[in-house]
Design a protein around this motif. Structure first.
Motif, PDB file in Angstrom:
ATOM      1  N   LEU A  85       4.881   0.472   2.805  1.00 30.65           N
ATOM      2  CA  LEU A  85       4.178   1.740   2.636  1.00 30.65           C
ATOM      3  C   LEU A  85       3.103   1.957   3.687  1.00 30.65           C
ATOM      4  CD1 LEU A  85       3.532   2.312  -1.192  1.00 30.65           C
ATOM      5  CD2 LEU A  85       4.940   3.678   0.345  1.00 30.65           C
ATOM      6  N   THR A  86       2.506   0.876   4.174  1.00 28.62           N
ATOM      7  CA  THR A  86       1.343   0.998   5.060  1.00 28.62           C
ATOM      8  C   THR A  86       1.619   0.536   6.478  1.00 28.62           C
ATOM      9  OG1 THR A  86       0.468  -1.223   4.567  1.00 28.62           O
ATOM     10  CG2 THR A  86      -0.126   0.559   3.049  1.00 28.62           C
ATOM     11  N   GLY A  87       2.874   0.243   6.787  1.00 29.09           N
ATOM     12  CA  GLY A  87       3.180  -0.241   8.125  1.00 29.09           C
ATOM     13  C   GLY A  87       2.532  -1.580   8.443  1.00 29.09           C
ATOM     14  N   GLY A  88       2.249  -2.363   7.401  1.00 25.32           N
ATOM     15  CA  GLY A  88       1.669  -3.687   7.601  1.00 25.32           C
ATOM     16  C   GLY A  88       0.154  -3.726   7.538  1.00 25.32           C
ATOM     17  N   LEU A  89      -0.514  -2.579   7.307  1.00 22.90           N
ATOM     18  CA  LEU A  89      -1.975  -2.600   7.205  1.00 22.90           C
ATOM     19  C   LEU A  89      -2.434  -3.376   5.978  1.00 22.90           C
ATOM     20  CD1 LEU A  89      -3.620   0.846   8.084  1.00 22.90           C
ATOM     21  CD2 LEU A  89      -3.933  -1.376   9.189  1.00 22.90           C
ATOM     22  N   VAL A  90      -1.748  -3.178   4.850  1.00 20.28           N
ATOM     23  CA  VAL A  90      -2.068  -3.946   3.640  1.00 20.28           C
ATOM     24  C   VAL A  90      -1.130  -5.133   3.615  1.00 20.28           C
ATOM     25  CG1 VAL A  90      -2.205  -3.904   1.128  1.00 20.28           C
ATOM     26  CG2 VAL A  90      -2.874  -1.892   2.445  1.00 20.28           C
ATOM     27  N   LEU A 257      -5.637   8.498  -5.382  1.00 19.45           N
ATOM     28  CA  LEU A 257      -4.807   8.907  -6.509  1.00 19.45           C
ATOM     29  C   LEU A 257      -3.352   8.625  -6.162  1.00 19.45           C
ATOM     30  CD1 LEU A 257      -6.491  12.356  -7.129  1.00 19.45           C
ATOM     31  CD2 LEU A 257      -6.669  10.396  -8.642  1.00 19.45           C
ATOM     32  N   ALA A 258      -2.566   8.271  -7.159  1.00 18.06           N
ATOM     33  CA  ALA A 258      -1.141   7.987  -6.937  1.00 18.06           C
ATOM     34  C   ALA A 258      -0.430   7.975  -8.285  1.00 18.06           C
ATOM     35  CB  ALA A 258      -0.950   6.654  -6.213  1.00 18.06           C
ATOM     36  N   PRO A 259       0.891   7.987  -8.284  1.00 20.87           N
ATOM     37  CA  PRO A 259       1.624   7.954  -9.559  1.00 20.87           C
ATOM     38  C   PRO A 259       1.406   6.672 -10.359  1.00 20.87           C
ATOM     39  CG  PRO A 259       3.019   8.815  -7.814  1.00 20.87           C
ATOM     40  CD  PRO A 259       1.788   8.291  -7.157  1.00 20.87           C
ATOM     41  N   LYS A 269      -6.657   0.935  -0.131  1.00 21.95           N
ATOM     42  CA  LYS A 269      -6.954  -0.127   0.843  1.00 21.95           C
ATOM     43  C   LYS A 269      -6.473   0.269   2.238  1.00 21.95           C
ATOM     44  CE  LYS A 269      -6.933  -4.231  -0.665  1.00 21.95           C
ATOM     45  NZ  LYS A 269      -6.555  -5.540  -1.258  1.00 21.95           N
ATOM     46  N   ALA A 270      -5.282   0.867   2.311  1.00 19.56           N
ATOM     47  CA  ALA A 270      -4.742   1.268   3.605  1.00 19.56           C
ATOM     48  C   ALA A 270      -5.622   2.321   4.266  1.00 19.56           C
ATOM     49  CB  ALA A 270      -3.319   1.785   3.447  1.00 19.56           C
ATOM     50  N   ALA A 271      -6.083   3.297   3.482  1.00 22.12           N
ATOM     51  CA  ALA A 271      -6.923   4.353   4.043  1.00 22.12           C
ATOM     52  C   ALA A 271      -8.229   3.783   4.581  1.00 22.12           C
ATOM     53  CB  ALA A 271      -7.197   5.416   2.981  1.00 22.12           C
ATOM     54  N   HIS A 282      -2.511   8.210   4.554  1.00 22.54           N
ATOM     55  CA  HIS A 282      -2.356   7.176   3.527  1.00 22.54           C
ATOM     56  C   HIS A 282      -2.725   7.684   2.136  1.00 22.54           C
ATOM     57  CE1 HIS A 282      -1.447   3.942   6.308  1.00 22.54           C
ATOM     58  NE2 HIS A 282      -2.449   4.342   7.068  1.00 22.54           N
ATOM     59  N   LEU A 283      -3.181   8.937   2.037  1.00 20.39           N
ATOM     60  CA  LEU A 283      -3.615   9.489   0.748  1.00 20.39           C
ATOM     61  C   LEU A 283      -2.834  10.764   0.441  1.00 20.39           C
ATOM     62  CD1 LEU A 283      -7.459   9.014   1.256  1.00 20.39           C
ATOM     63  CD2 LEU A 283      -5.940   7.582  -0.124  1.00 20.39           C
ATOM     64  N   PRO A 284      -1.511  10.668   0.309  1.00 17.58           N
ATOM     65  CA  PRO A 284      -0.712  11.878   0.089  1.00 17.58           C
ATOM     66  C   PRO A 284      -0.963  12.537  -1.255  1.00 17.58           C
ATOM     67  CG  PRO A 284       0.631   9.921  -0.224  1.00 17.58           C
ATOM     68  CD  PRO A 284      -0.682   9.454   0.346  1.00 17.58           C
TER      69      PRO A 284
END
Length: 317
Positions: A85-90, A257-259, A269-271, A282-284
């Motif tokens: 989801l984060t391209g490896g950032l998390v 926020l997320a489902p 964390k990614a943001a 990162h915050l869709p």
């Protein structure tokens, strides 16, 4: 009326709120007690501060494939999901780097730094090694597969996952909220909005107010788990995968926020790791950013597309 239980878990206070009985007759009180037992069990399995925990034993096991419970397999799957989801950032395989930064023992009860670390170094970047790609859960064999020596850190992923597991247990009740030290899972069959306040980590000033009907909310920041490192520099638990050092990106707290609680944790964390210029993608589902200079920025979720006009003789799908 909601039944509430608050107890120590995941290095802090955890609260479970349940309103109304389930269709099978399970009372709110009984459901809250069951959720507490579940969360305590998840904590016992996933803590890295107990050498006898299932996660610690997995990390020490020399075999490439290790028999694991469903909970630990879900954590392993979450490690891979976070990376994708984060391209490896998390990257939850940075346990060695986290320990080298000074987070070897539990910081439960320890005070963080009085002010946010302001040693700006720029946005974090993924590690070239991308060890998370080698982690997977094999539910058929009942194992976690990873190269020997690759150790997993449950951290925030474990809290988000735990909140979701408790939410699954409570899903048939009219109302519920599970709050795991910054990671929330909210829902219930009644579909009633629950107010959630986002507060400043120092002073508790209210930064934003949210209404959540069904989903996850997670806050990640550099204040609570922060300390002065052996080199005299401010340190915290959010590691830049590329450098292996605590990240100082210009953001000091992000709420997402997320489902689900797990996805909210990953996105928060990614943001924060991405920094102010790149946090938005990162915050869709929306979120709240606290900048190092004290500025508060709220990102709203995108508006749903308008419904397509119906055509005679056709059904829109």
């Amino acid at each position: 009326m909601e039944h509430a239980r608050t107890f120590r878990c995941f290095g802090g206070a955890v609260t479970v709120l349940v309103g109304g009985a389930a269709p099978d007759g399970t009372t709110a009180e009984a459901a809250a007690a069951a959720a507490e037992a579940l969360l305590l069990e998840v904590n016992d399995r996933l803590t890295r501060f107990d050498p006898a925990s299932e996660l610690s034993r997995l990390n020490a096991d020399p075999r490439p494939a290790v028999p694991a419970s469903a909970t630990v397999r879900r954590l392993a799957a979450a490690v891979r999901t976070a990376g994708v989801l984060t391209g490896g950032l998390v990257d939850a395989t940075l346990l060695t780097e986290l320990e080298q930064a000074g987070y070897e023992r539990s910081r439960e009860g320890a005070a963080g730094l009085a002010a946010a670390p302001d040693a700006f170094t720029g946005p974090a970047r993924p590690a070239r090694a991308a060890r998370w790609r080698d982690v997977r859960a094999d539910d058929v064999a009942g194992t976690v597969v990873r190269p020997p020596g690759v150790r997993l850190d449950a951290g925030g992923l474990g809290k988000g996952l735990a909140a979701d597991l408790a939410g699954e247990l409570l899903a048939a009740h009219p109302l519920y909220c599970v709050a795991c030290e910054g990671d929330l899972r909210i829902g219930g069959t009644a579909g009633v909005p629950r107010p959630v306040t986002v507060t400043h980590p120092v002073g508790r000033e209210v930064l934003a107010a949210l209404d959540v009907v069904d989903g996850g909310v997670a806050t990640s920041g550099v204040h609570v788990r922060s300390w002065t490192g052996a080199d005299g520099r401010p340190a915290h638990h959010l590691i830049d995968p590329r450098t292996g050092r605590p990240a100082h990106t210009g953001l000091v707290q992000v709420t997402a926020l997320a489902p689900t609680g797990l996805e909210a944790e990953i996105r928060a964390k990614a943001a924060l790791l991405a920094g102010p210029d790149d946090a938005g993608p990162h915050l869709p589902h929306g979120g709240v950013l606290l900048h190092a200079d004290g500025r508060v920025e709220r990102l709203a979720p995108p508006e749903p597309p308008p419904p397509r006009a119906s055509m005679p003789g056709r059904t829109n799908v």
